[in-house]
Design a protein around this motif. Structure first.
Motif, short mmCIF file in Angstrom:
data_model
loop_
_atom_site.label_atom_id
_atom_site.label_comp_id
_atom_site.label_asym_id
_atom_site.label_seq_id
_atom_site.Cartn_x
_atom_site.Cartn_y
_atom_site.Cartn_z
N GLU A 45 0.82 -1.21 0.00
CA GLU A 45 0.00 0.00 0.00
C GLU A 45 0.86 1.26 0.00
O GLU A 45 0.57 2.23 -0.72
N LEU A 46 1.94 1.27 0.79
CA LEU A 46 2.85 2.43 0.77
C LEU A 46 3.48 2.58 -0.61
O LEU A 46 3.71 3.70 -1.08
N GLY A 47 3.77 1.46 -1.26
CA GLY A 47 4.36 1.49 -2.60
C GLY A 47 3.45 2.13 -3.64
O GLY A 47 3.92 2.57 -4.69
N LEU A 48 2.16 2.18 -3.37
CA LEU A 48 1.23 2.88 -4.27
C LEU A 48 1.43 4.39 -4.20
O LEU A 48 1.08 5.12 -5.12
N ILE A 49 1.98 4.87 -3.08
CA ILE A 49 2.21 6.30 -2.88
C ILE A 49 3.56 6.70 -3.47
O ILE A 49 3.66 7.69 -4.21
N ALA A 50 4.60 5.94 -3.14
CA ALA A 50 5.97 6.25 -3.60
C ALA A 50 6.84 5.01 -3.38
O ALA A 50 6.49 4.13 -2.59
#
Length: 159
Positions: A45-50
């Motif tokens: 999920e964090l990887g969807l942000i950056a």
């Protein structure tokens, strides 16, 4: 003069990523997680942000291939060290600065958010972003690097 680089700092999610993190980290260039991730979905999920990198904490599986014991990265010409902090017991900023050679040291574990300069170096604990514990408010941090200098701000999350 180059554009500032913004880095989202997060720790101690303990399997919970609050929706507000998406808003707070919107537009960051990358995310560094200081351990106690406690769920494979958190990093996805964090990887969807950056782009996201993470270290393991005392509640994580040290054999998880998505987590490292420590991170030593260079961003904007500054050396940044990330480690959970449990390897130092219950560390305070001066202890973290003494243990690691970096311009910016990031740790978690204590759940206590802090930004402190120690001998000219920046030491940051973004606090615990996951389930509320120890009567502390959930928190993350934004690290900004501009023209070879680092600054940071804490952002408390709704709970």
């Amino acid at each position: 003069m180059t554009a500032p680089i913004r880095v989202g700092l997060i720790s101690d999610t303990h399997g919970l990523l609050r929706p507000q993190v998406h808003e707070v980290f919107a537009g960051v260039d990358r995310i560094l997680h200081a351990g106690d991730v406690c769920s494979d979905t958190i990093l996805v999920e964090l990887g969807l942000i950056a782009p996201t990198q993470a270290v393991y904490g005392n509640c994580d599986d040290p054999w998880d291939p998505s987590l490292r014991e420590a991170l030593d990265v260079e961003i904007g010409g500054l050396r940044i060290h990330v480690q959970h902090g449990h390897e130092l017991g219950r560390p305070r900023p001066a202890q973290v600065a003494a243990a690691y050679e970096a311009d910016v040291c990031v740790y978690g574990h204590t759940h206590k958010q802090v930004i402190e300069r120690v001998d000219g170096r920046l030491v940051i604990n973004p606090g615990a972003a996951g389930p509320r514990r120890f009567d502390l408010k959930p928190c993350v941090a934004i690290l900004t690097i501009a023209d070879g200098a680092a600054s940071a701000e804490l952002v408390e999350l709704a709970y």
